[in-house]
Write a protein that holds these residues in place. Structure first.
Motif, PDB file in Angstrom:
ATOM      1  N   ARG A  93      42.509  49.732  41.949  1.00 22.29           N
ATOM      2  CA  ARG A  93      43.938  49.363  41.849  1.00 22.29           C
ATOM      3  C   ARG A  93      44.293  48.403  42.620  1.00 22.29           C
ATOM      4  O   ARG A  93      45.273  47.381  42.057  1.00 22.29           O
ATOM      5  N   GLU A  94      44.178  48.363  43.749  1.00 21.88           N
ATOM      6  CA  GLU A  94      44.617  47.374  44.685  1.00 21.88           C
ATOM      7  C   GLU A  94      44.060  45.839  44.534  1.00 21.88           C
ATOM      8  O   GLU A  94      44.694  45.141  44.574  1.00 21.88           O
ATOM      9  N   ALA A 133      40.339  40.375  51.078  1.00 23.78           N
ATOM     10  CA  ALA A 133      40.091  41.845  50.334  1.00 23.78           C
ATOM     11  C   ALA A 133      38.896  41.717  49.634  1.00 23.78           C
ATOM     12  O   ALA A 133      38.102  42.909  49.358  1.00 23.78           O
ATOM     13  N   GLY A 134      38.199  40.636  48.881  1.00 25.84           N
ATOM     14  CA  GLY A 134      37.168  40.736  48.279  1.00 25.84           C
ATOM     15  C   GLY A 134      36.165  39.443  48.382  1.00 25.84           C
ATOM     16  O   GLY A 134      35.406  39.384  47.653  1.00 25.84           O
ATOM     17  N   GLY A 136      34.435  35.829  48.445  1.00 24.84           N
ATOM     18  CA  GLY A 136      34.624  34.459  47.744  1.00 24.84           C
ATOM     19  C   GLY A 136      34.941  34.596  46.299  1.00 24.84           C
ATOM     20  O   GLY A 136      35.442  33.964  45.572  1.00 24.84           O
ATOM     21  N   ARG A 137      34.128  35.744  45.628  1.00 23.37           N
ATOM     22  CA  ARG A 137      34.325  35.974  44.147  1.00 23.37           C
ATOM     23  C   ARG A 137      35.968  36.283  43.985  1.00 23.37           C
ATOM     24  O   ARG A 137      36.586  35.751  42.931  1.00 23.37           O
ATOM     25  N   LEU A 138      36.547  37.127  44.540  1.00 25.10           N
ATOM     26  CA  LEU A 138      37.826  37.463  44.331  1.00 25.10           C
ATOM     27  C   LEU A 138      38.815  36.139  44.765  1.00 25.10           C
ATOM     28  O   LEU A 138      39.814  35.994  44.039  1.00 25.10           O
ATOM     29  N   PHE A 139      38.596  35.600  45.906  1.00 28.06           N
ATOM     30  CA  PHE A 139      39.269  34.277  46.006  1.00 28.06           C
ATOM     31  C   PHE A 139      39.170  33.558  44.898  1.00 28.06           C
ATOM     32  O   PHE A 139      40.328  32.768  44.649  1.00 28.06           O
ATOM     33  N   ILE A 140      38.055  32.949  44.230  1.00 26.46           N
ATOM     34  CA  ILE A 140      37.993  32.096  43.222  1.00 26.46           C
ATOM     35  C   ILE A 140      38.653  32.421  42.137  1.00 26.46           C
ATOM     36  O   ILE A 140      39.458  31.802  41.208  1.00 26.46           O
ATOM     37  N   ALA A 141      38.611  33.781  41.724  1.00 22.84           N
ATOM     38  CA  ALA A 141      39.244  34.243  40.656  1.00 22.84           C
ATOM     39  C   ALA A 141      40.729  34.511  40.640  1.00 22.84           C
ATOM     40  O   ALA A 141      41.429  34.165  39.699  1.00 22.84           O
ATOM     41  N   GLY A 142      41.387  34.494  42.204  1.00 16.42           N
ATOM     42  CA  GLY A 142      42.606  34.220  42.181  1.00 16.42           C
ATOM     43  C   GLY A 142      43.237  33.029  42.169  1.00 16.42           C
ATOM     44  O   GLY A 142      44.199  32.682  41.449  1.00 16.42           O
ATOM     45  N   LEU A 143      42.443  31.850  42.562  1.00 19.82           N
ATOM     46  CA  LEU A 143      42.880  30.485  42.201  1.00 19.82           C
ATOM     47  C   LEU A 143      42.776  30.310  40.984  1.00 19.82           C
ATOM     48  O   LEU A 143      43.781  29.505  40.275  1.00 19.82           O
ATOM     49  N   VAL A 144      41.792  30.946  39.998  1.00 19.01           N
ATOM     50  CA  VAL A 144      41.790  30.489  38.660  1.00 19.01           C
ATOM     51  C   VAL A 144      42.980  31.350  37.809  1.00 19.01           C
ATOM     52  O   VAL A 144      43.670  30.657  37.055  1.00 19.01           O
ATOM     53  N   ILE A 145      43.437  32.454  38.277  1.00 20.90           N
ATOM     54  CA  ILE A 145      44.546  33.146  37.750  1.00 20.90           C
ATOM     55  C   ILE A 145      45.712  32.190  38.118  1.00 20.90           C
ATOM     56  O   ILE A 145      46.859  32.121  37.237  1.00 20.90           O
ATOM     57  N   ILE A 146      45.988  31.818  39.397  1.00 18.32           N
ATOM     58  CA  ILE A 146      47.321  30.916  39.779  1.00 18.32           C
ATOM     59  C   ILE A 146      47.191  29.763  38.826  1.00 18.32           C
ATOM     60  O   ILE A 146      48.397  29.237  38.285  1.00 18.32           O
TER      61      ILE A 146
END
Length: 367
Positions: A93-94, A133-134, A136-146
């Protein structure tokens, strides 16, 4: 290789055990993760309110957008925490909440027209939270979402891109860009300290007996093997003891397992009080104990066990006042005739059964 002086009583050992078990519970681990993110999110979004609002104030936005900004900066961190607490899997959830952070950050970047300083503050904050939190994978996902959120916002609002920051943006953004990484580093340090403590607890559990706090059989045999190799190389003196509580099954059957546990703990304490700090006590399971006495001849081991026998004669169990507690002991000194540490252990075991067969409550030495 010291006696377990850290464990003063059985309750402390059980508390250490349960605390370590709770560290491994996925739901509890997820809540700790969400709690860590909560502080970073609350501080980060509250700090971002000022640089973002300094950029948005130059745009003609309705009151609804300002209400959304206030809610995102000051209400959303606590709402996200409540959602994580109520979720079956707080960690997942987080992670979803972090992606919402990234999506809303892209929204503000688009509304600001990609203002240089506030945009940098948003990307740095969200990226640090994602990476922490997660990985490299979550970092890249976050940049894509932004990026996607920003492009969609620019398309829907028809906003123009303006990179040049106003003086107000400089004053409100630069302090945040300096302070937030320090806060994030402090949170990371606290997490590292907790992980180190968790590893210490797990290492402790892997070598200790849960009831008594002395070494468990597996680790005790590792120490015995090390002592055997040291004796073989340097031909130094060492003695091992195997100790068994006499008629332990009768104690359990007559008085119950609580009294049996009391007997085991009582023997452990007697051994710890009698033996030296350098002597290594282990529990083989059930009612059997083992001791390594480095640099000690068999005679000294026999003398130590004589003192234990004497103390047990005047000791009674709280739950069984009429029950006399006795032990049988097998003693084996190291010698070159032992070709393996298990042969040394076997010699002590033979001596222990000799003590049992000779009437119990006594110490016998391996031939």
């Amino acid at each position: 290789m010291m006696n377990d002086e850290f464990y003063d009583n059985n309750e402390n050992i059980r508390e250490e055990w349960y605390c370590s078990l709770s560290q491994d519970d996925p739901h509890r681990a997820g809540l700790r993760f969400a709690r860590r993110i909560r502080l970073a999110r609350a501080a980060g979004l509250a700090g971002l309110f000022f640089p973002v609002s300094s950029a948005l104030v130059t745009h003609s936005l309705s009151g609804g957008w300002w209400l959304l900004l206030v809610g995102w900066a000051f209400v959303w961190p606590h709402l996200a925490w409540q959602q994580a607490c109520r979720a079956d899997d707080p960690h997942d959830r987080e992670i979803f909440n972090l992606k919402i952070d990234a999506m809303v950050a892209g929204l503000w970047i688009g509304l600001m027209g990609v203002g240089a300083l506030p945009t940098a503050a948003l990307i740095v904050t969200i990226a640090m939270n994602m990476m922490g939190a997660g990985g490299g994978r979550l970092f890249i996902a976050g940049l894509v979402i932004i990026l996607l959120s920003m492009l969609v916002t620019l398309q829907l609002t028809g906003g123009s891109i303006a990179f040049s920051p106003e003086p107000l943006e400089w004053w409100l953004t630069l302090p945040f860009l300096m302070l937030y990484p320090i806060l994030f580093a402090w949170l990371s340090y606290r997490t590292a300290i907790r992980l180190a403590e968790h590893r210490r607890r797990l290492a402790l559990m892997s070598t200790r007996d849960g009831m008594t706090g002395v070494f468990n059989r597996r680790h005790w045999e590792i120490l015995l093997r090390n002592e055997y190799e040291a004796c073989r190389r340097s031909h130094r003196v060492a003695t091992i003891l195997l100790i068994d509580i006499d008629r332990f099954k009768n104690i359990n059957d007559t008085w119950g397992h609580d009294v049996g546990d009391e007997a085991i703990i009582a023997i452990t304490r007697q051994l710890q009080m009698t033996l030296r700090a350098g002597d290594v006590i282990g529990r083989f399971g059930g009612d059997e104990f083992a001791v390594i006495m480095p640099g000690t001849p068999a005679e000294s081991g026999i003398a130590a066990m004589s003192r234990v026998h004497e103390r047990l004669e005047s000791m009674s169990l709280t739950g069984a006042q009429g029950e006399r507690l006795q032990i049988s002991v097998g003693v084996a000194a190291w010698g070159p005739q032992f070709e393996h540490y298990r042969a040394w252990l076997k010699a002590a075991d033979v001596a222990l059964y000799k003590a049992k067969n000779a009437g119990r409550g006594r110490t016998e030495v391996a031939a």
